[in-house]
Design an enzyme around this catalytic site. Structure first.
Site, PDB file in Angstrom:
ATOM      1  N   HIS A  82       0.840  -1.197   0.000  1.00 47.90           N
ATOM      2  CA  HIS A  82       0.000   0.000   0.000  1.00 47.90           C
ATOM      3  C   HIS A  82       0.875   1.246   0.000  1.00 47.90           C
ATOM      4  O   HIS A  82       1.836   1.334   0.753  1.00 47.90           O
ATOM      5  CB  HIS A  82      -0.896   0.021   1.246  1.00 47.90           C
ATOM      6  CG  HIS A  82      -1.822   1.192   1.258  1.00 47.90           C
ATOM      7  ND1 HIS A  82      -3.064   1.156   0.658  1.00 47.90           N
ATOM      8  CD2 HIS A  82      -1.683   2.433   1.766  1.00 47.90           C
ATOM      9  CE1 HIS A  82      -3.650   2.338   0.797  1.00 47.90           C
ATOM     10  NE2 HIS A  82      -2.831   3.131   1.468  1.00 47.90           N
ATOM     11  N   ASP A 161     -14.983   3.760   6.907  1.00 45.02           N
ATOM     12  CA  ASP A 161     -13.854   4.574   6.431  1.00 45.02           C
ATOM     13  C   ASP A 161     -14.315   5.533   5.341  1.00 45.02           C
ATOM     14  O   ASP A 161     -13.913   6.695   5.306  1.00 45.02           O
ATOM     15  CB  ASP A 161     -12.713   3.682   5.917  1.00 45.02           C
ATOM     16  CG  ASP A 161     -11.607   4.539   5.324  1.00 45.02           C
ATOM     17  OD1 ASP A 161     -11.052   5.366   6.065  1.00 45.02           O
ATOM     18  OD2 ASP A 161     -11.325   4.427   4.118  1.00 45.02           O
ATOM     19  N   ARG A 168     -13.768  13.895   6.988  1.00 42.84           N
ATOM     20  CA  ARG A 168     -12.437  14.470   7.259  1.00 42.84           C
ATOM     21  C   ARG A 168     -12.066  15.461   6.165  1.00 42.84           C
ATOM     22  O   ARG A 168     -11.517  16.529   6.426  1.00 42.84           O
ATOM     23  CB  ARG A 168     -11.384  13.348   7.342  1.00 42.84           C
ATOM     24  CG  ARG A 168     -11.448  12.575   8.643  1.00 42.84           C
ATOM     25  CD  ARG A 168     -10.617  11.311   8.565  1.00 42.84           C
ATOM     26  NE  ARG A 168      -9.232  11.543   8.263  1.00 42.84           N
ATOM     27  CZ  ARG A 168      -8.430  10.666   7.650  1.00 42.84           C
ATOM     28  NH1 ARG A 168      -8.895   9.487   7.265  1.00 42.84           N
ATOM     29  NH2 ARG A 168      -7.181  10.958   7.416  1.00 42.84           N
ATOM     30  N   SER A 183      -7.432   4.509   8.843  1.00 41.04           N
ATOM     31  CA  SER A 183      -8.106   4.455   7.542  1.00 41.04           C
ATOM     32  C   SER A 183      -7.406   3.443   6.616  1.00 41.04           C
ATOM     33  O   SER A 183      -8.046   2.587   5.998  1.00 41.04           O
ATOM     34  CB  SER A 183      -8.086   5.865   6.934  1.00 41.04           C
ATOM     35  OG  SER A 183      -8.350   5.857   5.570  1.00 41.04           O
ATOM     36  N   LYS A 187      -8.583  -0.920   5.774  1.00 37.42           N
ATOM     37  CA  LYS A 187      -8.842  -1.421   4.423  1.00 37.42           C
ATOM     38  C   LYS A 187      -7.932  -2.603   4.080  1.00 37.42           C
ATOM     39  O   LYS A 187      -8.327  -3.549   3.413  1.00 37.42           O
ATOM     40  CB  LYS A 187      -8.673  -0.293   3.397  1.00 37.42           C
ATOM     41  CG  LYS A 187      -9.839   0.691   3.459  1.00 37.42           C
ATOM     42  CD  LYS A 187      -9.656   1.867   2.537  1.00 37.42           C
ATOM     43  CE  LYS A 187      -8.622   2.816   3.046  1.00 37.42           C
ATOM     44  NZ  LYS A 187      -8.694   4.178   2.595  1.00 37.42           N
TER      45      LYS A 187
HETATM   46  N1  URA Z   1      -5.110   7.152   2.262  1.00 34.87           N
HETATM   47  C1  URA Z   1      -6.148   6.571   2.933  1.00 34.87           C
HETATM   48  O1  URA Z   1      -6.625   5.499   2.557  1.00 34.87           O
HETATM   49  N2  URA Z   1      -6.620   7.185   4.023  1.00 34.87           N
HETATM   50  C2  URA Z   1      -6.115   8.351   4.493  1.00 34.87           C
HETATM   51  O2  URA Z   1      -6.601   8.838   5.503  1.00 34.87           O
HETATM   52  C3  URA Z   1      -5.048   8.962   3.780  1.00 34.87           C
HETATM   53  C4  URA Z   1      -4.549   8.335   2.668  1.00 34.87           C
END
Ligand code: URA
Length: 435
Positions: A82, A161, A168, A183, A187
């Site tokens: 990621h 999220d 946010r 966040s 995932k």
């Molecule tokens: N990428 C994400 O998935 N979440 C965030 O809060 C910032 C970058």
């Protein structure tokens, strides 16, 4: 339990219990508490921070808000990576087939463009016919059969999220390390992989601008993931300037193909090897990082890596002939113009955030949620930081469909590129690693 008491507790800097954090997330997803209350909770969190335990509780609650990918019927260790988001970041396009070509099993759930940063799913969409939205069953079947699959995240995964991220975005609470970490990790956990390698970007084109912030985030990402019973490591990579030479969806696919054929730019290739080697080592396919790097090198030079990318494209409905003829088969822009500088000197800086904005101006990114994006436009850098350029020499190729945008984008490039009278050394791409 009541939301007002929870907001007040966080506002006053007191620690929240797992049940209180679960209460906020669960009731928000089910419409029992209002946006304005969660907005206040997020601002209190932003200002007061979250402890390790609170961040873990928030991550767990977000995972539990939706479905999880069940990869248990795929034999072996499943690996994923990621990136926290950058400009010209096509690492996933390279690393997923590269690692799979050596025997890693890569189940990759991926995101779309966010702000001035690009998204892997949008890049893959530029390949004619390629399907980025796989069902869960199909995703798992494909990894079982050919060792790799890439799908855009579905609405069923971590719905909390999605809702919290939008809030946010609207309340100036994005750049909080515990909120970013929960966040991302939620995932990744819901995505089901056993091993996750994080690429934490730092610099002008990244969400985090200082190495200290990136270090804190990398540590939190790794700790959270390990506490949730997966293996994790992280690299901190330089995002002060765009990664590689191409920025824009189909131009980046073409560059990823070049790396898989062994002729990609050095910074991009080095980062792909750093991430891919960690995936292979932690996935049990190589004993150490140097053996892993040798295997990746062999996969590129034997042609296995590019063959794997062709297989991925064809399994997901795309036209695999793009591998041989990317220029002809990927979407291309109607106008290609050279950008030149009026003076000579060494390129001292190429500001990645400004480049990201320029590409957004050309239409390659998403200014608003669900807005269409143009796969063909973008920028191709012909010269790099440290290169000496003469006045009038082409430095960047602009690929545009709207000729009116060329002037605005050239002005943005003028402010993005800084010349120096003295020789300049390019900063390293990998700044730190957390293994
Ligand atoms: N990428 C994400 O998935 N979440 C965030 O809060 C910032 C970058």
């Amino acid at each position: 339990m009541n939301i007002l008491d929870i907001i007040a507790k966080k506002r006053d800097g007191l620690a929240l219990g797992d049940d209180e954090i679960g209460f906020v997330v669960d009731n928000y997803v089910h419409g029992e508490i209002h946006d304005y209350q969660v907005a206040a909770f997020l601002m209190a969190t932003y200002l007061q921070g979250l402890s390790e335990n609170e961040t873990l509780a928030l991550t767990r609650a977000m995972v539990d808000s939706g479905e999880r990918m069940d990869l248990s019927r795929i034999p072996g260790i499943k690996v994923d990576k990621h990136s926290t988001g950058g400009v010209g970041d096509k690492v996933s396009l390279v690393v997923v087939p590269l690692v799979a070509a050596v025997g890693g099993r890569v189940a990759k759930m991926t995101g779309r463009a966010l702000g001035h940063t690009g998204g892997t799913a949008d890049k893959l969409d530029s390949i004619p016919g390629f399907r980025t939205q796989l069902g869960m069953e199909e995703f798992v079947d494909q990894v079982s059969k050919i060792g790799l699959a890439i799908t855009a995240q579905t609405a069923e995964v971590c719905p909390a999220d999605k809702m919290i991220y939008s809030l946010r975005d609207a309340t100036a609470t994005v750049s909080s390390p515990p909120l970013i970490a929960s966040s991302i990790v939620s995932k990744k956990i819901a995505g089901g992989a056993d091993v996750i390698v994080y690429d934490v970007k730092v610099g002008s084109g990244a969400f985090l601008k200082t190495v200290e912030e990136a270090r804190e985030l990398a540590g939190t990402l790794v700790n959270l993931t390990v506490k949730l019973d997966r293996k994790a490591s992280a690299v901190i990579s330089n995002m002060d300037q765009p990664l590689g030479e191409a920025v824009g969806n189909s131009l980046e696919v073409e560059e990823a193909i070049d790396v898989l054929k062994g002729r990609g730019p050095a910074d991009l290739t080095e980062l792909c090897f750093a991430i891919g080697s960690r995936m292979l080592m932690m996935g049990g396919v190589a004993g150490d990082l140097s053996e892993a790097a040798d295997k990746l090198d062999d996969a590129i030079h034997s042609g296995q890596a590019i063959k794997k990318f062709a297989e991925l494209i064809s399994y997901q409905g795309g036209d695999e002939r793009v591998i041989e003829s990317p220029r002809e088969l990927l979407p291309h822009a109607s106008y290609v113009d050279d950008f030149t500088l009026a003076e000579e000197g060494y390129i001292g800086r190429i500001d990645a955030e400004m480049v990201g904005r320029a590409v957004l101006e050309l239409g390659a990114g998403r200014r608003e949620k669900d807005a269409p994006i143009d796969p063909s436009v973008g920028l191709l850098f012909l010269r790099d930081v440290g290169d000496y350029v003469s006045a009038g020499e082409p430095v960047v190729q602009l690929h545009a469909n709207d000729p009116h945008k060329l002037i605005a984008v050239a002005e943005m490039l003028e402010s993005a590129i800084t010349l120096s009278a003295e020789p300049v050394e390019r900063a390293p791409i990998i700044l730190e690693s957390f293994d």
